[in-house]
Design a protein around this motif. Structure first.
Motif, PDB file in Angstrom:
ATOM      1  N   PHE A   1     -19.926 -49.796 122.567  1.00 24.34           N
ATOM      2  CA  PHE A   1     -19.721 -48.589 122.285  1.00 24.34           C
ATOM      3  C   PHE A   1     -18.552 -47.736 122.555  1.00 24.34           C
ATOM      4  O   PHE A   1     -18.064 -47.720 123.711  1.00 24.34           O
ATOM      5  N   TRP A   2     -17.934 -46.723 121.533  1.00 27.83           N
ATOM      6  CA  TRP A   2     -16.660 -45.946 122.361  1.00 27.83           C
ATOM      7  C   TRP A   2     -16.709 -44.925 122.040  1.00 27.83           C
ATOM      8  O   TRP A   2     -17.841 -43.847 121.437  1.00 27.83           O
ATOM      9  N   CYS A   3     -15.908 -44.051 123.203  1.00 30.68           N
ATOM     10  CA  CYS A   3     -16.447 -42.101 123.735  1.00 30.68           C
ATOM     11  C   CYS A   3     -15.042 -42.091 123.388  1.00 30.68           C
ATOM     12  O   CYS A   3     -14.061 -42.649 124.169  1.00 30.68           O
ATOM     13  N   ASN A   4     -14.360 -40.857 122.860  1.00 31.76           N
ATOM     14  CA  ASN A   4     -12.918 -39.940 122.836  1.00 31.76           C
ATOM     15  C   ASN A   4     -13.331 -38.619 123.709  1.00 31.76           C
ATOM     16  O   ASN A   4     -14.431 -38.078 123.370  1.00 31.76           O
ATOM     17  N   PRO A   5     -12.850 -38.116 124.602  1.00 29.52           N
ATOM     18  CA  PRO A   5     -13.183 -37.195 125.500  1.00 29.52           C
ATOM     19  C   PRO A   5     -12.395 -36.151 125.161  1.00 29.52           C
ATOM     20  O   PRO A   5     -11.612 -36.510 124.147  1.00 29.52           O
ATOM     21  N   ILE A   6     -12.828 -35.102 125.502  1.00 34.21           N
ATOM     22  CA  ILE A   6     -11.990 -33.771 124.925  1.00 34.21           C
ATOM     23  C   ILE A   6     -10.754 -34.388 126.247  1.00 34.21           C
ATOM     24  O   ILE A   6     -10.416 -34.413 126.998  1.00 34.21           O
ATOM     25  N   SER A   7      -9.608 -33.435 124.958  1.00 33.42           N
ATOM     26  CA  SER A   7      -8.447 -33.884 125.267  1.00 33.42           C
ATOM     27  C   SER A   7      -8.220 -33.169 126.534  1.00 33.42           C
ATOM     28  O   SER A   7      -8.720 -32.036 127.059  1.00 33.42           O
ATOM     29  N   GLY A   8      -7.515 -34.004 127.163  1.00 33.86           N
ATOM     30  CA  GLY A   8      -7.256 -33.189 129.207  1.00 33.86           C
ATOM     31  C   GLY A   8      -8.297 -33.755 130.182  1.00 33.86           C
ATOM     32  O   GLY A   8      -7.836 -33.259 131.565  1.00 33.86           O
ATOM     33  N   HIS A   9      -9.717 -33.894 129.842  1.00 33.00           N
ATOM     34  CA  HIS A   9     -10.438 -34.289 130.726  1.00 33.00           C
ATOM     35  C   HIS A   9     -10.834 -35.048 131.375  1.00 33.00           C
ATOM     36  O   HIS A   9     -10.190 -35.996 130.581  1.00 33.00           O
ATOM     37  N   ASN A  10     -10.300 -35.137 132.556  1.00 38.85           N
ATOM     38  CA  ASN A  10      -9.408 -36.733 133.575  1.00 38.85           C
ATOM     39  C   ASN A  10     -10.859 -37.226 134.094  1.00 38.85           C
ATOM     40  O   ASN A  10     -10.770 -38.847 134.139  1.00 38.85           O
ATOM     41  N   THR A  11     -11.995 -36.939 134.508  1.00 34.83           N
ATOM     42  CA  THR A  11     -13.088 -37.460 134.299  1.00 34.83           C
ATOM     43  C   THR A  11     -13.981 -37.902 133.157  1.00 34.83           C
ATOM     44  O   THR A  11     -14.633 -36.733 132.218  1.00 34.83           O
ATOM     45  N   LEU A  12     -14.547 -39.163 132.978  1.00 33.35           N
ATOM     46  CA  LEU A  12     -15.517 -40.023 132.104  1.00 33.35           C
ATOM     47  C   LEU A  12     -16.713 -40.335 132.545  1.00 33.35           C
ATOM     48  O   LEU A  12     -16.598 -41.086 133.514  1.00 33.35           O
ATOM     49  N   TYR A  13     -17.573 -39.871 132.061  1.00 35.63           N
ATOM     50  CA  TYR A  13     -19.169 -40.675 132.660  1.00 35.63           C
ATOM     51  C   TYR A  13     -19.774 -41.302 131.629  1.00 35.63           C
ATOM     52  O   TYR A  13     -19.701 -40.632 130.127  1.00 35.63           O
ATOM     53  N   TRP A  14     -20.284 -42.683 132.051  1.00 32.49           N
ATOM     54  CA  TRP A  14     -20.959 -42.838 130.742  1.00 32.49           C
ATOM     55  C   TRP A  14     -22.792 -42.930 131.343  1.00 32.49           C
ATOM     56  O   TRP A  14     -23.094 -43.089 133.038  1.00 32.49           O
ATOM     57  N   TYR A  15     -23.323 -42.468 130.252  1.00 33.78           N
ATOM     58  CA  TYR A  15     -24.991 -42.679 130.687  1.00 33.78           C
ATOM     59  C   TYR A  15     -26.372 -43.005 130.628  1.00 33.78           C
ATOM     60  O   TYR A  15     -25.883 -43.030 129.271  1.00 33.78           O
ATOM     61  N   LEU A  16     -27.694 -43.492 130.718  1.00 29.62           N
ATOM     62  CA  LEU A  16     -28.153 -44.077 129.591  1.00 29.62           C
ATOM     63  C   LEU A  16     -29.371 -43.339 130.001  1.00 29.62           C
ATOM     64  O   LEU A  16     -29.750 -42.654 131.012  1.00 29.62           O
ATOM     65  N   GLN A  17     -29.794 -42.452 128.941  1.00 30.41           N
ATOM     66  CA  GLN A  17     -31.358 -41.882 128.384  1.00 30.41           C
ATOM     67  C   GLN A  17     -31.822 -41.933 127.536  1.00 30.41           C
ATOM     68  O   GLN A  17     -31.860 -42.710 126.575  1.00 30.41           O
ATOM     69  N   ASN A  18     -33.461 -42.802 128.896  1.00 28.24           N
ATOM     70  CA  ASN A  18     -34.543 -42.990 127.790  1.00 28.24           C
ATOM     71  C   ASN A  18     -35.312 -41.806 127.764  1.00 28.24           C
ATOM     72  O   ASN A  18     -34.818 -41.025 127.119  1.00 28.24           O
ATOM     73  N   LEU A  19     -36.260 -42.025 126.645  1.00 30.75           N
ATOM     74  CA  LEU A  19     -36.693 -40.965 125.571  1.00 30.75           C
ATOM     75  C   LEU A  19     -37.485 -40.502 126.814  1.00 30.75           C
ATOM     76  O   LEU A  19     -38.046 -40.142 127.336  1.00 30.75           O
ATOM     77  N   GLY A  20     -37.141 -38.675 126.542  1.00 36.06           N
ATOM     78  CA  GLY A  20     -37.635 -37.639 126.975  1.00 36.06           C
ATOM     79  C   GLY A  20     -37.440 -37.177 129.054  1.00 36.06           C
ATOM     80  O   GLY A  20     -37.863 -36.432 129.148  1.00 36.06           O
ATOM     81  N   GLN A  21     -36.456 -38.533 129.082  1.00 36.79           N
ATOM     82  CA  GLN A  21     -36.266 -38.738 130.805  1.00 36.79           C
ATOM     83  C   GLN A  21     -34.374 -37.801 130.722  1.00 36.79           C
ATOM     84  O   GLN A  21     -34.226 -38.198 129.569  1.00 36.79           O
ATOM     85  N   GLY A  22     -34.231 -37.326 131.672  1.00 33.18           N
ATOM     86  CA  GLY A  22     -33.108 -37.270 132.211  1.00 33.18           C
ATOM     87  C   GLY A  22     -31.494 -38.659 132.302  1.00 33.18           C
ATOM     88  O   GLY A  22     -32.635 -39.532 132.151  1.00 33.18           O
ATOM     89  N   PRO A  23     -30.784 -38.199 131.942  1.00 34.60           N
ATOM     90  CA  PRO A  23     -29.772 -39.118 132.086  1.00 34.60           C
ATOM     91  C   PRO A  23     -29.739 -39.772 133.332  1.00 34.60           C
ATOM     92  O   PRO A  23     -30.008 -39.052 134.247  1.00 34.60           O
ATOM     93  N   GLU A  24     -28.853 -41.070 133.521  1.00 38.32           N
ATOM     94  CA  GLU A  24     -29.035 -41.774 134.350  1.00 38.32           C
ATOM     95  C   GLU A  24     -27.451 -42.292 134.584  1.00 38.32           C
ATOM     96  O   GLU A  24     -27.337 -43.543 133.370  1.00 38.32           O
ATOM     97  N   LEU A  25     -26.286 -42.369 135.949  1.00 41.66           N
ATOM     98  CA  LEU A  25     -25.264 -42.406 135.003  1.00 41.66           C
ATOM     99  C   LEU A  25     -24.925 -44.074 135.569  1.00 41.66           C
ATOM    100  O   LEU A  25     -26.035 -45.054 136.519  1.00 41.66           O
ATOM    101  N   LEU A  26     -24.080 -44.553 134.565  1.00 40.81           N
ATOM    102  CA  LEU A  26     -24.217 -45.667 134.763  1.00 40.81           C
ATOM    103  C   LEU A  26     -22.752 -46.084 135.591  1.00 40.81           C
ATOM    104  O   LEU A  26     -22.605 -46.985 136.270  1.00 40.81           O
ATOM    105  N   ILE A  27     -21.303 -44.936 135.218  1.00 43.34           N
ATOM    106  CA  ILE A  27     -20.684 -45.441 135.248  1.00 43.34           C
ATOM    107  C   ILE A  27     -19.819 -44.329 135.094  1.00 43.34           C
ATOM    108  O   ILE A  27     -19.565 -43.154 134.487  1.00 43.34           O
TER     109      ILE A  27
END
Lengths: 118, 117
Positions: A21-47
């Motif tokens: 999977f590929w992600c391009n963040p908003i220009s100038g944003h120094n922090t990037l997160y990857w989350y996993l989200q199961n259906l109907g649940q809250g996101p869980e931080l991966l990295i």
């Protein structure tokens, strides 16, 4: 201004196959997160990256998951080999943190990449 | 890592009704954020509360941060079908890496709200 861009939106693979999977963040944003989200649940931080450095990868299953943010801009999350339980939405988010130690600012999320493992 | 309990997990109501969603923890937050997520989209920030006892209003939505900063609530007045979605709270705690302090958000499991016309 463009928001967080993720691709692909949908991916269907058989178990034991690799996926990225590929992600391009908003220009100038120094922090990037990857989350996993199961259906109907809250996101869980991966990295979490601060620029190109992974500062929190404690929840990343490192036997099969890997991520990189080589130039401190866009990022790739890879799963190899994929398992049935990896079926979920993978969300990327970015934020701008002006200084360390302060409250986390707003997280801007992409639309997510929905993975189905058969 | 803090655990955030959201309740109820599901809420199905008629248009015009009022509702409250709760977010609780046994730990103290430095701040708390509320997000709303629609199907097929990423979460979008509604509000951030920082001070114990703080109340913020966003049109028909009222957010309150507990005095001890361990809990928060979201109250919606006269709900509308457009309010339908997954409501997420996210509590912040200090996180240290390489001698540097960061804020780390932990999300609750969410409340799925459905408002019927």
């Amino acid at each position: 201004e463009a928001g967080v861009v993720q691709s692909p939106r949908y991916k269907i693979i058989e178990k034991k196959q690799p996926v990225a999977f590929w992600c391009n963040p908003i220009s100038g944003h120094n922090t990037l997160y990857w989350y996993l989200q199961n259906l109907g649940q809250g996101p869980e931080l991966l990295i979490r990256y601060e620029n190109e450095e992974a500062v929190d990868d404690s929840q990343l299953p490192k036997d099969r998951f890997s991520a990189e943010r080589l130039k401190g801009v866009d990022s790739t999350l890879k799963i190899q080999p994929a398992e049935l339980g990896d079926s979920a939405v993978y969300l990327c988010a970015s934020s701008f943190n002006a200084y360390s130690g302060g409250n986390t600012g707003e997280l801007f999320f992409g639309e997510g990449s929905r993975l189905t493992v058969l | 890592t803090q655990l955030l309990e959201q309740s109820p997990q599901f809420l199905s109501i008629q248009e015009g009704e009022n509702l409250t969603v709760y977010c609780n923890s046994s730990s103290v937050f430095s701040s708390l954020q509320w997000y709303r997520q629609e199907p097929g989209e990423g979460p979008v920030l509604l509000v951030t509360v920082v001070t114990g006892g703080e109340v913020k209003k966003l049109k028909r939505l009222t957010f309150q941060f507990g005095d001890a900063r361990k809990d928060s609530s979201l109250h919606i007045t006269a709900a509308q079908p457009g309010d339908t979605g997954l409501y997420l709270c996210a509590g912040e705690e200090a996180f240290y890496a390489g001698g540097t302090s960061y804020g780390k958000l932990t999300f609750g499991q969410g409340t799925i709200l459905t408002v019927h016309p």
